[in-house]
Design a protein around this motif. Structure first.
Motif: not given
Length: 262
Positions: A117, A124, A131-132, A135-137, A164
């Motif tokens: 990103k 994540g 499936k996520i 989140n990839t944060d 999470g």
């Protein structure tokens, strides 16, 4: 040096597998029933073959890693992205996860994935279906125990579950995995030990800690005695410097100011 003797019961759940770069000529462990597969090499690439050495997939992959439950992490060249990316297959060669991740690690039924990103890798979690679920944060995501992860965002690291959610109020500068379910945390230059859930084992007040089986060796900070006339004060810090009307005190790389008149 202080020696703290504690009794720990360590529970190790499942197998932790890390994705490696380069070729990996591994084989399946034979626990998946009669259709046991292994890997074969052709022109420095890898494919999956049957136990009778018949190719199940072409040799398309830079890396193959069997991670249990009939699943294989795979890395291959993706022309549209002009780079090698990670995905997942079953042991019949069927694609389970799309080849879109710059990194992929398997931890029981959770997968730490990394995506690009804005030219930075963010992390994540995926479930077994790809499936996520987180989140990839995150700037960093590290497995620390069953369904527990040390998650770094910015300058702070917290402990989250596989949905999470934070499992404690702990917000550390950094976290290091010392052993199964045993974490060393750093905060404002001080260190201590917590469980994988974030529950304290020791206070976060030491200069350093070493955990060896049932023994923890803890190094305290020096004690500074400051005398002003009839008044004396003690400071448990690594560094202390008088500067004008304040003291500059610090632990490790963390420094702050204390008013000398307090």
């Amino acid at each position: 040096m202080l020696r703290l003797t504690l009794v720990f019961t360590f529970l190790i759940y499942g197998t932790v597998c890390w994705a490696q770069t380069g070729s990996y000529p591994g084989s399946l462990d034979g626990t998946e029933g009669p259709e046991v597969h292994n890997f074969y090499s052709d022109n420095e690439l890898w494919g999956i073959q049957s136990k009778r050495s018949r190719p199940v997939t072409p040799a398309l992959y830079d890396t193959l890693i069997y991670v249990g439950n009939g699943q294989v992490l795979a890395k291959k060249w993706v022309t549209s992205q002009q780079q090698s990316l990670w995905g997942a297959l079953n042991n019949e060669g069927k694609q389970l996860f799309a080849f879109q991740y710059v990194s992929l690690e398997a931890h029981n039924n959770n997968y730490i994935c990394g995506v690009l990103k804005n030219n930075l890798v963010k992390y994540g979690l995926l479930n077994t279906e790809g499936k996520i679920i987180v989140n990839t944060d995150y700037d960093k995501l590290m497995w620390v125990g069953p369904n527990r992860f040390a998650a770094t965002k910015g300058k702070k690291t917290t402990i989250i579950d596989n949905a999470g959610n934070r499992t404690s109020q702990l917000a550390a500068d950094s976290i290091v995995l010392q052993g199964p379910r045993l974490l060393q945390v750093w905060y404002n230059g001080k260190t201590g030990l917590v469980t994988a859930e974030g529950a304290p084992i020791t206070e976060i007040r030491f200069a350093d800690l070493t955990a060896n089986q049932n023994t923890i060796e803890a190094t305290p900070f020096p004690k500074w005695l400051v005398t002003q006339g009839q008044d004396s004060s003690y400071y448990h810090v690594e560094h202390l410097l008088s500067w004008g009307t304040v003291y500059i005190v610090g632990n490790g790389t963390a420094y702050w100011l204390i008013d000398r008149t307090d």
